[in-house]
Design a protein around this motif. Sequence first.
Motif, PDB file in Angstrom:
ATOM      1  N   ASP A  46       0.840  -1.201   0.000  1.00 13.23           N
ATOM      2  CA  ASP A  46       0.000   0.000   0.000  1.00 13.23           C
ATOM      3  C   ASP A  46       0.876   1.252   0.000  1.00 13.23           C
ATOM      4  O   ASP A  46       1.776   1.404   0.817  1.00 13.23           O
ATOM      5  CB  ASP A  46      -0.907   0.016   1.228  1.00 13.23           C
ATOM      6  N   ALA A  47       0.620   2.125  -0.982  1.00  7.36           N
ATOM      7  CA  ALA A  47       1.436   3.338  -1.139  1.00  7.36           C
ATOM      8  C   ALA A  47       0.524   4.523  -1.378  1.00  7.36           C
ATOM      9  O   ALA A  47       0.681   5.265  -2.328  1.00  7.36           O
ATOM     10  CB  ALA A  47       2.413   3.156  -2.294  1.00  7.36           C
ATOM     11  N   ALA A  48      -0.451   4.663  -0.500  1.00  4.06           N
ATOM     12  CA  ALA A  48      -1.517   5.631  -0.733  1.00  4.06           C
ATOM     13  C   ALA A  48      -1.016   7.057  -0.896  1.00  4.06           C
ATOM     14  O   ALA A  48      -1.647   7.873  -1.551  1.00  4.06           O
ATOM     15  CB  ALA A  48      -2.532   5.566   0.407  1.00  4.06           C
ATOM     16  N   GLY A  49       0.124   7.383  -0.318  1.00  2.00           N
ATOM     17  CA  GLY A  49       0.586   8.760  -0.414  1.00  2.00           C
ATOM     18  C   GLY A  49       1.641   8.986  -1.469  1.00  2.00           C
ATOM     19  O   GLY A  49       2.193  10.076  -1.565  1.00  2.00           O
ATOM     20  N   ASP A  50       1.946   7.962  -2.266  1.00  2.00           N
ATOM     21  CA  ASP A  50       3.069   8.052  -3.185  1.00  2.00           C
ATOM     22  C   ASP A  50       2.753   8.749  -4.503  1.00  2.00           C
ATOM     23  O   ASP A  50       3.659   9.108  -5.230  1.00  2.00           O
ATOM     24  CB  ASP A  50       3.611   6.647  -3.488  1.00  2.00           C
ATOM     25  N   ALA A  51       1.494   8.854  -4.853  1.00  2.08           N
ATOM     26  CA  ALA A  51       1.138   9.489  -6.123  1.00  2.08           C
ATOM     27  C   ALA A  51       0.145  10.606  -5.861  1.00  2.08           C
ATOM     28  O   ALA A  51      -0.871  10.397  -5.188  1.00  2.08           O
ATOM     29  CB  ALA A  51       0.526   8.471  -7.080  1.00  2.08           C
ATOM     30  N   PRO A  52       0.417  11.804  -6.360  1.00  6.17           N
ATOM     31  CA  PRO A  52      -0.538  12.899  -6.158  1.00  6.17           C
ATOM     32  C   PRO A  52      -1.833  12.624  -6.904  1.00  6.17           C
ATOM     33  O   PRO A  52      -1.853  11.895  -7.898  1.00  6.17           O
ATOM     34  CB  PRO A  52       0.197  14.103  -6.751  1.00  6.17           C
ATOM     35  N   ARG A  53      -2.916  13.197  -6.426  1.00  3.11           N
ATOM     36  CA  ARG A  53      -4.192  13.042  -7.104  1.00  3.11           C
ATOM     37  C   ARG A  53      -4.222  13.932  -8.339  1.00  3.11           C
ATOM     38  O   ARG A  53      -3.675  15.024  -8.356  1.00  3.11           O
ATOM     39  CB  ARG A  53      -5.341  13.422  -6.168  1.00  3.11           C
ATOM     40  N   PRO A  54      -4.868  13.475  -9.409  1.00  7.69           N
ATOM     41  CA  PRO A  54      -5.010  14.307 -10.610  1.00  7.69           C
ATOM     42  C   PRO A  54      -5.811  15.570 -10.326  1.00  7.69           C
ATOM     43  O   PRO A  54      -6.417  15.726  -9.260  1.00  7.69           O
ATOM     44  CB  PRO A  54      -5.757  13.377 -11.582  1.00  7.69           C
ATOM     45  N   ALA A  55      -5.826  16.438 -11.307  1.00  7.67           N
ATOM     46  CA  ALA A  55      -6.439  17.751 -11.131  1.00  7.67           C
ATOM     47  C   ALA A  55      -7.906  17.669 -10.724  1.00  7.67           C
ATOM     48  O   ALA A  55      -8.365  18.418  -9.855  1.00  7.67           O
ATOM     49  CB  ALA A  55      -6.305  18.555 -12.419  1.00  7.67           C
ATOM     50  N   LEU A  56      -8.670  16.775 -11.342  1.00  8.07           N
ATOM     51  CA  LEU A  56     -10.093  16.654 -11.048  1.00  8.07           C
ATOM     52  C   LEU A  56     -10.408  15.213 -10.672  1.00  8.07           C
ATOM     53  O   LEU A  56     -10.119  14.287 -11.425  1.00  8.07           O
ATOM     54  CB  LEU A  56     -10.934  17.066 -12.266  1.00  8.07           C
ATOM     55  N   SER A  57     -11.025  15.031  -9.511  1.00  4.01           N
ATOM     56  CA  SER A  57     -11.352  13.699  -9.018  1.00  4.01           C
ATOM     57  C   SER A  57     -12.742  13.290  -9.506  1.00  4.01           C
ATOM     58  O   SER A  57     -13.506  14.098 -10.056  1.00  4.01           O
ATOM     59  CB  SER A  57     -11.330  13.679  -7.490  1.00  4.01           C
ATOM     60  N   ARG A  58     -13.073  12.042  -9.247  1.00  5.90           N
ATOM     61  CA  ARG A  58     -14.393  11.508  -9.602  1.00  5.90           C
ATOM     62  C   ARG A  58     -15.510  12.387  -9.050  1.00  5.90           C
ATOM     63  O   ARG A  58     -16.454  12.737  -9.772  1.00  5.90           O
ATOM     64  CB  ARG A  58     -14.522  10.085  -9.039  1.00  5.90           C
ATOM     65  N   ARG A  59     -15.432  12.748  -7.781  1.00 10.67           N
ATOM     66  CA  ARG A  59     -16.519  13.512  -7.175  1.00 10.67           C
ATOM     67  C   ARG A  59     -16.613  14.922  -7.766  1.00 10.67           C
ATOM     68  O   ARG A  59     -17.700  15.471  -7.936  1.00 10.67           O
ATOM     69  CB  ARG A  59     -16.329  13.552  -5.655  1.00 10.67           C
ATOM     70  N   GLN A  60     -15.474  15.504  -8.124  1.00  6.40           N
ATOM     71  CA  GLN A  60     -15.502  16.813  -8.763  1.00  6.40           C
ATOM     72  C   GLN A  60     -16.095  16.728 -10.165  1.00  6.40           C
ATOM     73  O   GLN A  60     -16.864  17.599 -10.602  1.00  6.40           O
ATOM     74  CB  GLN A  60     -14.082  17.386  -8.827  1.00  6.40           C
ATOM     75  N   LEU A  61     -15.760  15.659 -10.889  1.00  3.81           N
ATOM     76  CA  LEU A  61     -16.287  15.494 -12.248  1.00  3.81           C
ATOM     77  C   LEU A  61     -17.763  15.207 -12.229  1.00  3.81           C
ATOM     78  O   LEU A  61     -18.512  15.673 -13.105  1.00  3.81           O
ATOM     79  CB  LEU A  61     -15.522  14.372 -12.962  1.00  3.81           C
ATOM     80  N   ARG A  62     -18.219  14.450 -11.250  1.00  8.09           N
ATOM     81  CA  ARG A  62     -19.662  14.206 -11.121  1.00  8.09           C
ATOM     82  C   ARG A  62     -20.397  15.528 -10.882  1.00  8.09           C
ATOM     83  O   ARG A  62     -21.496  15.755 -11.398  1.00  8.09           O
ATOM     84  CB  ARG A  62     -19.952  13.253  -9.969  1.00  8.09           C
ATOM     85  N   ALA A  63     -19.774  16.401 -10.070  1.00  9.34           N
ATOM     86  CA  ALA A  63     -20.416  17.670  -9.748  1.00  9.34           C
ATOM     87  C   ALA A  63     -20.569  18.560 -10.978  1.00  9.34           C
ATOM     88  O   ALA A  63     -21.509  19.366 -11.062  1.00  9.34           O
ATOM     89  CB  ALA A  63     -19.616  18.397  -8.678  1.00  9.34           C
ATOM     90  N   LEU A  64     -19.662  18.431 -11.947  1.00  2.55           N
ATOM     91  CA  LEU A  64     -19.741  19.253 -13.154  1.00  2.55           C
ATOM     92  C   LEU A  64     -21.031  19.021 -13.907  1.00  2.55           C
ATOM     93  O   LEU A  64     -21.569  19.919 -14.567  1.00  2.55           O
ATOM     94  CB  LEU A  64     -18.555  18.955 -14.088  1.00  2.55           C
ATOM     95  N   ALA A  65     -21.549  17.796 -13.843  1.00  2.00           N
ATOM     96  CA  ALA A  65     -22.783  17.473 -14.565  1.00  2.00           C
ATOM     97  C   ALA A  65     -23.985  18.229 -14.001  1.00  2.00           C
ATOM     98  O   ALA A  65     -25.010  18.368 -14.672  1.00  2.00           O
ATOM     99  CB  ALA A  65     -23.043  15.975 -14.501  1.00  2.00           C
ATOM    100  N   LYS A  66     -23.863  18.724 -12.777  1.00  2.00           N
ATOM    101  CA  LYS A  66     -24.985  19.385 -12.126  1.00  2.00           C
ATOM    102  C   LYS A  66     -24.930  20.900 -12.266  1.00  2.00           C
ATOM    103  O   LYS A  66     -25.816  21.608 -11.795  1.00  2.00           O
ATOM    104  CB  LYS A  66     -25.021  19.002 -10.650  1.00  2.00           C
TER     105      LYS A  66
END
Length: 327
Positions: free
Chosen positions: A306-326
């Motif tokens: 497990d290397a949860a902190g080893d890679a930065p998150r991309p610019a837009l996450s799933r929850r942010q992209l879902r919000a765009l639809a609204k």
Amino acid sequence: MLQGGVALDRARLVKEAHRSIRKGSKSFSAASRLFDRETRERVWLLYAWCRACDDIADEQDHGRATGPVRLGTRLSPEDRLATIRTLTELAMAGETTGTPAFDALGQLAREVPLTDAMVEDVLAGFALDAADWRPRTQADMLRYCYHVAGAVGVMMAAVMGVAPDDDDTLDRACDLGIAFQIANIVRDLWEDDAQGRCYLPIEWLVEADIPPGEVTKPHYRAVLVPMVARACALARDYESSARVGATRLAFRQRWAVLSAANIYGGIAREVERLGAHAWDHRVSTSRGEKLSHVWSALEEARRLSDAAGDAPRPALSRRQLRALAKI
């Protein structure tokens, strides 16, 4: 489950789904063999539904043209979307549809915690295509990638046992689907253009002074190459995030996911490497290259923790992209 009025049991649905994935995608069919039997069969069931939705939306058979259509017999995009929605809603409600691929979804929903919201996010991608929607901004492009592929990644994670409330792992499963779809976009620029489609952001085309509908003109290749490299860089960011999520899966699931990541990531990397020659022919991976990617994934799966902190998150996450639809 009914086929021609005859009930289909789970074994028959799995058999039909296996036939579908072998016909529709050699890459996904190969990767699915790495799963344990239960997961593998569930992946086939999910694939069958996704494939059937794609085929109804595009009036194709496993991604291939079905032949000439008689004048006046072609359904409108809205009618095709309505068919997909009706059959999907019946399946999710536990009803028999009479169509094996949709009954496969119903069977899957009885076995794993798929939610209506997960399914709706996939259907939203077909709605975008039915509306002849095109991305104006980078965020729009990523939103499209989310609905047509990232949301399927979320369903795949559910199939592999990720809990519905494990948002971070679901986000990273979504990220892999987004990376896959970006690879498809850059590889298929010429094919999409022939169908009057372009999924690169309009703002990018304006910045490069490429007029609408002329993205594939030979004299624009020089300015198209850095634009595609920009998209490939986004794909790498999402792929890196997804690899972190893969560390949380069981070994065989991790191996399968990393194999798929290597194969599809290889497509984007090859498009970028070829530069202006990327569209002289359709970029694909040979059987030998697939085996090499699978072998590399095996070694990676063995050494990952497990290397949860080893890679930065991309610019837009799933929850942010879902919000765009609204918005």
